[in-house]
Design an enzyme around this catalytic site. Structure first.
Site, PDB file in Angstrom:
ATOM      1  N   LYS A   1       0.836  -1.215   0.000  1.00 22.99           N
ATOM      2  CA  LYS A   1       0.000   0.000   0.000  1.00 22.99           C
ATOM      3  C   LYS A   1       0.861   1.252   0.000  1.00 22.99           C
ATOM      4  CE  LYS A   1      -4.273  -1.978   1.376  1.00 22.99           C
ATOM      5  NZ  LYS A   1      -4.460  -3.182   2.177  1.00 22.99           N
TER       6      LYS A   1
ATOM      7  N   LYS B   1      -7.334 -13.053 -12.484  1.00 26.90           N
ATOM      8  CA  LYS B   1      -7.976 -13.402 -11.207  1.00 26.90           C
ATOM      9  C   LYS B   1      -9.245 -12.573 -11.036  1.00 26.90           C
ATOM     10  CE  LYS B   1      -7.285 -12.840  -6.206  1.00 26.90           C
ATOM     11  NZ  LYS B   1      -8.158 -11.870  -5.662  1.00 26.90           N
TER      12      LYS B   1
ATOM     13  N   LYS C   1     -12.929  -7.709  -7.313  1.00 25.53           N
ATOM     14  CA  LYS C   1     -13.770  -6.530  -7.533  1.00 25.53           C
ATOM     15  C   LYS C   1     -12.928  -5.331  -7.971  1.00 25.53           C
ATOM     16  CE  LYS C   1     -14.335  -5.712  -2.582  1.00 25.53           C
ATOM     17  NZ  LYS C   1     -13.652  -6.970  -2.192  1.00 25.53           N
TER      18      LYS C   1
END
Ligand code: ADP
Ligand code: TRP
Length: 324
Positions: A113, A192, A195
């Protein structure tokens, strides 16, 4: 001999797709027959990324409804919302004092991140300590996880060892269980299903949306009147999740025979998906229409979990000197 205790948590992250179902939810539900299942909706963890209160409330409730509709048995298992058992935060603080900065700095999810330039905060940095508290508070033996979560379970083991070295054998050292057999569920574009990639087929969605997603599966442009290859076809790869061997052999024949196009195979798949989830849909609607019933089940689950959590915290607090 006491039963193996299996613990798992899932973040309330909104719409669920068939990748979540086959990769994780189905296995969690099935594990109710393998041992004593402890499962929770990780609402505190969700705060690290969700800042919209209405969104969090709605998704926490819906995640619970989805799990119950899909077969979570709240009598046989212990099923609760993480923030209804706040003892986990007491343990989180105690464990923080046995967690080196270096350990947290090495966490892949945090490093990823920061590398992507996302704004980080202390919650995100200390996420693995809260996850360790989830696991250790309930003396969990087995933690079924996806590959991305293995490191978090290893960190839990490190933290628990460090605590035990200091205070004695108080915490149970858990093991991660990774299912190598279930390959990653592919999305409508073959990557893959996720969302964040916009390539999902939703489980409990508006029929029109699901139809659009299935119709959007990417294929090559072989003509209707030519034989087609099923080996690398995205429609076939997803169909494998829903069809028996005989049905798949039949589908292979249809691929080899000119006269049908990918649109036909997509319609067959759509019907299979609809039939597969229809019984769950019915149960889900019933639960959505009876929110009090769902909330009561969650309160009962929290009560069961809290009884265990309180007793464990009594032992831990005594061990570290937080009793007098
Ligand atoms: P997403 O990638 O859509 O954001 P999450 O990261 O919220 O999904 O995943 C929730 C759970 O579903 C995790 O346990 C994860 O391992 C599983 N999961 C998600 N996508 C897939 C997939 N395509 N195949 C198998 N398992 C998956
Ligand atoms: N971090 C897990 C995920 O994102 C969710 C989670 C929170 C969890 N606490 C846990 C999983 C404890 C297993 C055990 O998927």
């Amino acid at each position: 001999m006491s039963k193996t205790r299996i613990l798992s948590g899932i973040q309330p992250s909104g719409t669920i797709h068939i990748g979540n179902y086959f990769g994780m939810i189905k296995k969690m539900i099935e594990s109710q027959d393998d041992g004593e299942l402890f499962a929770f909706i990780a609402s505190y963890h969700a705060l690290t990324s969700v800042k919209d209160s209405e969104f969090l409330k709605r998704n926490t409730f819906e995640a619970a409804v989805n799990f119950l509709a899909l077969g979570m048995d709240p009598v046989k298992s212990t099923f609760w919302v993480q923030s209804d058992v706040p003892e986990v935060l007491e343990l989180y603080w105690i464990l923080s004092n046995h967690t080196s900065m270096g350990l947290l700095e090495r966490a892949h999810s945090y490093k990823d991140k920061t590398a992507r330039g996302l704004a980080t905060n202390h919650g995100l940095f200390s996420y693995p300590v809260l996850m360790a508290a989830d696991i250790l508070l309930f003396d969990s033996n087995i933690v079924p996880v996806g590959k991305d979560q293995i490191q978090h379970v290893e960190m839990t083991r490190d933290i628990a060892q460090s605590f035990n070295n200091h205070y004695g054998e108080i915490l149970v050292i858990p093991e991660a269980k990774v299912d190598e057999v279930v390959a990653t569920v592919p999305g409508t574009d073959g990557a893959k299903m996720s969302k964040s990639y916009g390539n999902t087929i939703d489980m409990f969605g508006v029929p029109k949306v699901i139809k659009k997603q299935v119709m959007g599966i990417v294929t090559d442009s072989t003509d209707l009147n030519e034989p087609k290859e099923w080996e690398n076809c995205n429609i076939y790869a997803i169909s494998k999740l829903f069809m028996s061997n005989d049905e798949l052999l039949d589908l292979q024949k249809r691929y080899a025979t000119p006269g049908e196009g990918y649109g036909h195979f997509k319609m067959t798949l759509l019907e299979k998906i609809n039939n597969y989830f229809a019984p769950y849909e019915e149960k889900r609607n019933e639960l959505l229409n009876h929110p009090t019933m769902v909330k009561d089940m969650l309160s009962d689950g929290a009560r069961k979990a809290r009884t265990i959590a309180r007793e464990k915290m009594r032992v831990i607090k005594d061990a570290v000197g937080l009793s007098y």
